[in-house]
Design an enzyme around this catalytic site. Structure first.
Site, PDB file in Angstrom:
ATOM      1  N   ARG A   1      -0.266   7.879   3.556  1.00  0.00           N
ATOM      2  CA  ARG A   1      -0.238   6.439   3.871  1.00  0.00           C
ATOM      3  C   ARG A   1       1.126   6.031   4.418  1.00  0.00           C
ATOM      4  O   ARG A   1       1.221   5.223   5.340  1.00  0.00           O
ATOM      5  CB  ARG A   1      -0.595   5.616   2.629  1.00  0.00           C
ATOM      6  CG  ARG A   1      -2.068   5.755   2.262  1.00  0.00           C
ATOM      7  CD  ARG A   1      -2.368   5.116   0.933  1.00  0.00           C
ATOM      8  NE  ARG A   1      -2.204   3.690   0.978  1.00  0.00           N
ATOM      9  CZ  ARG A   1      -1.776   2.951  -0.036  1.00  0.00           C
ATOM     10  NH1 ARG A   1      -1.452   3.501  -1.172  1.00  0.00           N
ATOM     11  NH2 ARG A   1      -1.686   1.656   0.092  1.00  0.00           N
TER      12      ARG A   1
ATOM     13  N   ARG B   1      -5.770   3.222  -8.718  1.00  0.00           N
ATOM     14  CA  ARG B   1      -6.384   3.105  -7.384  1.00  0.00           C
ATOM     15  C   ARG B   1      -6.680   4.481  -6.831  1.00  0.00           C
ATOM     16  O   ARG B   1      -5.837   5.366  -6.896  1.00  0.00           O
ATOM     17  CB  ARG B   1      -5.428   2.349  -6.441  1.00  0.00           C
ATOM     18  CG  ARG B   1      -5.727   0.880  -6.379  1.00  0.00           C
ATOM     19  CD  ARG B   1      -4.721   0.136  -5.540  1.00  0.00           C
ATOM     20  NE  ARG B   1      -4.596   0.624  -4.172  1.00  0.00           N
ATOM     21  CZ  ARG B   1      -4.004  -0.072  -3.206  1.00  0.00           C
ATOM     22  NH1 ARG B   1      -3.536  -1.275  -3.459  1.00  0.00           N
ATOM     23  NH2 ARG B   1      -3.901   0.419  -1.996  1.00  0.00           N
TER      24      ARG B   1
HETATM   25  P1  AMP Z   1      -3.366  -2.155   1.384  1.00  0.00           P
HETATM   26  O1  AMP Z   1      -3.913  -2.703   0.116  1.00  0.00           O
HETATM   27  O2  AMP Z   1      -2.914  -3.225   2.346  1.00  0.00           O
HETATM   28  O3  AMP Z   1      -2.300  -1.109   1.170  1.00  0.00           O
HETATM   29  O4  AMP Z   1      -4.584  -1.415   2.137  1.00  0.00           O
HETATM   30  C1  AMP Z   1      -5.253  -0.342   1.531  1.00  0.00           C
HETATM   31  C2  AMP Z   1      -5.993   0.487   2.592  1.00  0.00           C
HETATM   32  O5  AMP Z   1      -6.949  -0.332   3.267  1.00  0.00           O
HETATM   33  C3  AMP Z   1      -5.111   1.050   3.701  1.00  0.00           C
HETATM   34  O6  AMP Z   1      -4.474   2.258   3.332  1.00  0.00           O
HETATM   35  C4  AMP Z   1      -6.142   1.257   4.804  1.00  0.00           C
HETATM   36  O7  AMP Z   1      -6.957   2.393   4.563  1.00  0.00           O
HETATM   37  C5  AMP Z   1      -7.034   0.038   4.640  1.00  0.00           C
HETATM   38  N1  AMP Z   1      -6.499  -1.094   5.451  1.00  0.00           N
HETATM   39  C6  AMP Z   1      -5.991  -2.264   4.996  1.00  0.00           C
HETATM   40  N2  AMP Z   1      -5.613  -3.046   6.014  1.00  0.00           N
HETATM   41  C7  AMP Z   1      -5.892  -2.369   7.154  1.00  0.00           C
HETATM   42  C8  AMP Z   1      -5.703  -2.632   8.539  1.00  0.00           C
HETATM   43  N3  AMP Z   1      -5.137  -3.772   8.952  1.00  0.00           N
HETATM   44  N4  AMP Z   1      -6.133  -1.695   9.411  1.00  0.00           N
HETATM   45  C9  AMP Z   1      -6.701  -0.558   9.012  1.00  0.00           C
HETATM   46  N5  AMP Z   1      -6.881  -0.217   7.723  1.00  0.00           N
HETATM   47  C10 AMP Z   1      -6.470  -1.117   6.796  1.00  0.00           C
END
Ligand code: AMP
Length: 189
Positions: free
Chosen positions: A144, A133
């Site tokens: 993050r 990723r």
């Molecule tokens: P995740 O797969 O849930 O870790 O999401 C990957 C990335 O997507 C995050 O690091 C954010 O950049 C973006 N992202 C996912 N969900 C959200 C959210 N609810 N609000 C803002 N950015 C999000």
């Protein structure tokens, strides 16, 4: 059942959300997955979101809220859903409540997977090697986690005050963690 699954990056949210949504028979709605899907198709939403994702930052609330509103208004979410990775900011909490209120619905539970920070860093570094990723480089991983603890961890207190929060230990095998979630929710596995 309308559920939210929270936890820091690398806590195993995606894996558990897949399993638990299957057990409940509700759609697994992952904002991260929807963004990644748009990135891979090169949509304008994907191009916009990628800038933030690759830096380890949150995609702006306006974009994210509109996307979730659209997804939750689809027919398959009517009986319930499991939200994975949303809400992540105080503003998103308010938006989600408003979306649910407008259809006279409410959340049933918010499950937070708790994990040790060193453990999640190890998991994320391993995932970077396995899945490649673009937001899993070490600097971005660190950012993050920082963003999570600044912006998202405080949300658990809001849900605790609403008596919705269940905290589940996210350390252990996939099956062990699923068993804890199932027991906490009182559902059949
Ligand atoms: P995740 O797969 O849930 O870790 O999401 C990957 C990335 O997507 C995050 O690091 C954010 O950049 C973006 N992202 C996912 N969900 C959200 C959210 N609810 N609000 C803002 N950015 C999000």
């Amino acid at each position: 059942m309308r559920l939210v699954l929270m936890g820091p990056p690398g806590a195993g949210k995606g894996t558990q959300a897949d399993i638990v949504s299957g057990l409940l028979g509700v759609p697994h709605v992952s904002t991260g997955e929807i963004f990644r899907h748009n990135v891979s198709r090169g949509t304008s939403l994907g191009l916009e979101a990628k800038r933030y994702m690759d830096a380890g930052e949150y995609v702006p609330d306006g974009i994210t809220n509109a996307m979730v509103r659209d997804r939750l208004s689809q027919e398959d979410c009517r009986p319930g859903f499991l939200l994975d990775g949303y809400p992540r900011t105080v503003e998103q909490v308010g938006e989600l409540s408003a979306m649910l209120r407008s259809s006279s619905d409410s959340l049933d539970r918010v499950v937070e997977l708790t994990v040790d920070v060193d453990e999640v860093v190890d998991r994320l570094v391993k995932r970077a090697t396995d899945q490649g990723r673009s937001d899993d480089t070490e600097d971005v991983i660190r950012r993050r986690l920082e963003v999570y603890f600044q912006q998202t961890a405080p949300l658990t207190a809001m849900y605790e005050a609403q008596d919705l929060l269940i905290q589940v230990d996210g350390l252990g095998s996939i099956d062990e963690v699923t068993a804890r979630i199932v027991a906490a929710l009182g559902i059949q596995s």
